[in-house]
Each structure stands twice: as C-alpha cells, then as structure tokens.
Write a protein that holds these residues in place. Structure first.
Motif, PDB file in Angstrom:
ATOM      1  N   LEU A 129      47.079  47.896  40.187  1.00 15.89           N
ATOM      2  CA  LEU A 129      46.969  47.250  40.911  1.00 15.89           C
ATOM      3  C   LEU A 129      44.996  47.594  40.361  1.00 15.89           C
ATOM      4  CD1 LEU A 129      48.057  45.515  43.135  1.00 15.89           C
ATOM      5  CD2 LEU A 129      47.132  46.554  45.385  1.00 15.89           C
ATOM      6  N   MET A 130      44.464  47.969  40.560  1.00 11.84           N
ATOM      7  CA  MET A 130      43.345  47.625  39.922  1.00 11.84           C
ATOM      8  C   MET A 130      42.773  46.545  39.173  1.00 11.84           C
ATOM      9  SD  MET A 130      41.891  50.053  41.643  1.00 11.84           S
ATOM     10  CE  MET A 130      39.846  50.584  41.013  1.00 11.84           C
ATOM     11  N   ASP A 131      43.874  46.381  37.792  1.00  5.80           N
ATOM     12  CA  ASP A 131      43.148  45.217  37.319  1.00  5.80           C
ATOM     13  C   ASP A 131      42.467  43.290  38.408  1.00  5.80           C
ATOM     14  OD1 ASP A 131      44.252  46.756  35.762  1.00  5.80           O
ATOM     15  OD2 ASP A 131      45.882  45.191  34.899  1.00  5.80           O
ATOM     16  N   ILE A 132      43.209  43.963  39.604  1.00  3.75           N
ATOM     17  CA  ILE A 132      42.781  42.438  40.624  1.00  3.75           C
ATOM     18  C   ILE A 132      41.965  43.526  42.008  1.00  3.75           C
ATOM     19  CG2 ILE A 132      45.536  41.326  39.393  1.00  3.75           C
ATOM     20  CD1 ILE A 132      46.794  41.469  41.591  1.00  3.75           C
ATOM     21  N   LEU A 133      42.240  44.124  42.118  1.00  5.78           N
ATOM     22  CA  LEU A 133      41.188  44.239  42.814  1.00  5.78           C
ATOM     23  C   LEU A 133      39.706  44.172  42.749  1.00  5.78           C
ATOM     24  CD1 LEU A 133      43.382  47.198  45.173  1.00  5.78           C
ATOM     25  CD2 LEU A 133      42.864  45.176  45.373  1.00  5.78           C
ATOM     26  N   CYS A 134      38.986  44.061  43.727  1.00  8.28           N
ATOM     27  CA  CYS A 134      37.498  43.774  43.450  1.00  8.28           C
ATOM     28  C   CYS A 134      36.357  44.796  44.804  1.00  8.28           C
ATOM     29  CB  CYS A 134      36.940  43.016  43.292  1.00  8.28           C
ATOM     30  SG  CYS A 134      36.885  41.012  44.189  1.00  8.28           S
ATOM     31  N   ASP A 135      35.242  44.820  45.186  1.00  6.01           N
ATOM     32  CA  ASP A 135      34.494  45.139  46.183  1.00  6.01           C
ATOM     33  C   ASP A 135      35.049  43.384  47.190  1.00  6.01           C
ATOM     34  OD1 ASP A 135      32.864  45.773  47.770  1.00  6.01           O
ATOM     35  OD2 ASP A 135      31.757  47.154  46.515  1.00  6.01           O
ATOM     36  N   PRO A 136      35.370  43.752  47.849  1.00 10.35           N
ATOM     37  CA  PRO A 136      35.205  42.849  48.514  1.00 10.35           C
ATOM     38  C   PRO A 136      33.461  42.484  49.421  1.00 10.35           C
ATOM     39  CG  PRO A 136      35.191  44.697  50.097  1.00 10.35           C
ATOM     40  CD  PRO A 136      35.717  44.604  49.116  1.00 10.35           C
ATOM     41  N   LEU A 137      32.683  42.888  49.352  1.00 12.97           N
ATOM     42  CA  LEU A 137      30.933  42.557  49.176  1.00 12.97           C
ATOM     43  C   LEU A 137      30.850  41.664  48.317  1.00 12.97           C
ATOM     44  CD1 LEU A 137      29.991  45.865  51.221  1.00 12.97           C
ATOM     45  CD2 LEU A 137      30.410  44.054  52.243  1.00 12.97           C
ATOM     46  N   ASP A 138      30.843  42.321  47.089  1.00 10.68           N
ATOM     47  CA  ASP A 138      29.888  41.171  46.171  1.00 10.68           C
ATOM     48  C   ASP A 138      31.115  41.506  45.150  1.00 10.68           C
ATOM     49  OD1 ASP A 138      30.194  44.127  44.973  1.00 10.68           O
ATOM     50  OD2 ASP A 138      28.406  44.411  44.661  1.00 10.68           O
ATOM     51  N   LYS A 139      32.291  41.576  44.890  1.00  7.79           N
ATOM     52  CA  LYS A 139      33.351  41.441  43.436  1.00  7.79           C
ATOM     53  C   LYS A 139      33.018  42.524  42.496  1.00  7.79           C
ATOM     54  CE  LYS A 139      34.507  37.976  46.490  1.00  7.79           C
ATOM     55  NZ  LYS A 139      35.724  38.012  47.440  1.00  7.79           N
ATOM     56  N   SER A 140      32.198  43.522  42.929  1.00 10.10           N
ATOM     57  CA  SER A 140      32.101  43.875  41.360  1.00 10.10           C
ATOM     58  C   SER A 140      33.568  45.532  41.381  1.00 10.10           C
ATOM     59  CB  SER A 140      30.417  45.150  41.891  1.00 10.10           C
ATOM     60  OG  SER A 140      30.789  45.624  42.979  1.00 10.10           O
TER      61      SER A 140
END
Lengths: 191, 62
Positions: free
Chosen positions: B5-16
């Motif tokens: 799932l790490m491939d599609i998750l990002c930090d919701p605050l800044d997409k980093s």
C-alpha cells in the motif's frame, strides 16, 4: 445491528451494479461505510486491487473485517485506509474510483454531530463532499481511468454535472433509478 | 495494511512521501506501526492493521 456505520441501501446497490459492470484495474472506494460495495468489487468486478477509505474508524474496521474474510475465501482482499476523501492517496494511483457521497441537504442548525449524521449529511447544498471530491479525483486517476459517482437529484443533478464539466471530465449516466423522493444516478466520468 | 500500500499512500498534508516504521507485522500485513511524513515530520498511526491518515486537525474525534 451496527448503528454507527452506514448500512447498504438502494444507493449502495446502484453503485455496486455500476462497479461490477465498469470497474477495472486498481480500484478505490471513497467513503466505503460498511465496505459492502468494496466487497462486491472484490468478488465480482474485473479488478486487481481493492482499497476502501472512510473518515469513520468503525467503517474502516468493518471494511477490514470483510477484507479478511474475502482473503480466507480466496478472493482479493480489501485494504482499509482511514482518511479524508482523496487526501492520503498519491497521483496516478487508481484505474477506477467510486464514491457514494453523503448527500442529504441539511440545515446547519439541525445537524446531529455523530458518525451516522456524517454519513448522510451533505451540508446545505448536499454537495459538501461531492464538490471537493470532483475537483481532486483527476489527480489520483491513472491515464484512461474512470470515476463512478452516485448523484441524487436532492443534491442537484445539473449542479453536479456543471462541476464535473468544469473539472474537465466527460460524463455518461450508466445507471438511473427513480424513487418516491429522489432520482439516483451513477455518472461515469472519464477524461 | 499490506506493505504494498506504500506505493499509493502519501502525506495528506502536502502529498510528499511517507516512511514506514513497523512495530508488529503478520507476514506482509503491518498490524501496528506508524507512517511518518518525510517532509512534514507528521506521525500517522497504524493500529489494528488500519493506517490513520487523517490530518492532525481531524484526528481527535474517536
């Protein structure tokens, strides 16, 4: 009976019908509730991965439990993620995104502040969640991807279509049913 | 959550990007741990197999 998670109703059944017919590839359901539509995707649609998100922790638990049972039965599982709309997902992540937004127009003085209210109320316009979703969903779609969006006439079908067009999507109504107080449609959005 | 799932998750605050720290796993399933924003430093818990990627200001009501 679980009372803090939205349970499948007519709108869920219509969205599931569209998902089974039109979903492909990597699939995300936003606002999954009990996870029932995501489970239909994992069992019946031509998808390779199923991710389900919700802001409600009880909904995420329900979706994860369905996913565990599905895996035991040899189906695709469901990956549950707690998050707000599309915020935690990277660009170019999904081939299909489905959303049955909370859409009942609600007087702000009349809102009950609990999980079921959050699952139903779409703010004063009925489009409190639908509008930001439509504005952002192009970001997470892979090239050639599609969105399956439930639209109630209560939230203003023409207003939704205008929003969809201004976000740069083509749209087609793939399922539509009339009920005593509303018409429910599933719009398929493509770029 | 599945590690893939790490491939599609990002930090919701800044997409980093997020960094995964595993406390407890069961095969390729991460049961407990956290996701840390590589730019924001924000910490997002993984509990009972579910990553909680709500931004901090939405996280209080359980």
């Amino acid at each position: 009976m679980e009372t803090n998670v939205y349970q499948p109703a007519e709108d869920s059944a219509l969205l599931a019908e569209a998902v089974v017919d039109h979903a492909e590839g990597r699939f995300l359901e936003v606002g999954t509730g009990s996870g029932w539509v995501a489970e239909r995707a994992a069992r019946e649609a031509n998808v390779e991965r199923v991710v389900a998100s919700d802001v409600n922790p009880h909904a995420c638990e329900s979706a994860r439990e369905r996913g565990a049972t599905l895996r035991e039965e040899g189906h695709l599982g469901i990956d549950a993620v707690r998050g707000n709309l599309l915020d935690p997902f990277r660009e170019d992540s999904f081939d299909t995104v489905a959303f049955n937004p909370p859409y009942l127009p609600t007087d702000p003085d009349n809102e009950w502040d609990d999980w079921m209210e959050q699952a139903l109320s779409g703010g004063e316009t009925g489009r409190k969640f639908l509008d930001p979703f439509v504005d952002d969903v192009g970001r997470v779609l892979r090239p050639g991807g599609r969105v399956l969006l439930l639209v109630s006439s209560l939230a203003g079908f023409d207003d939704v279509v205008a929003r969809v067009e201004s976000a740069g999507f083509d749209h087609e109504t793939v399922v539509q049913e009339s009920y005593p107080f509303e018409v429910l449609s599933i719009l398929r959005l493509t770029k | 959550m599945k590690e893939s799932l790490m491939d599609i998750l990002c930090d919701p605050l800044d997409k980093s990007d997020l960094e995964l720290e595993v406390t407890d796993r069961d095969g390729d399933e991460i049961i407990t741990g956290r996701l840390v924003g590589t730019v924001t430093g924000e910490e997002y818990p993984i509990e009972d197999g579910i990553p909680n990627l709500l931004p901090p200001d939405m996280r209080d009501d359980e």
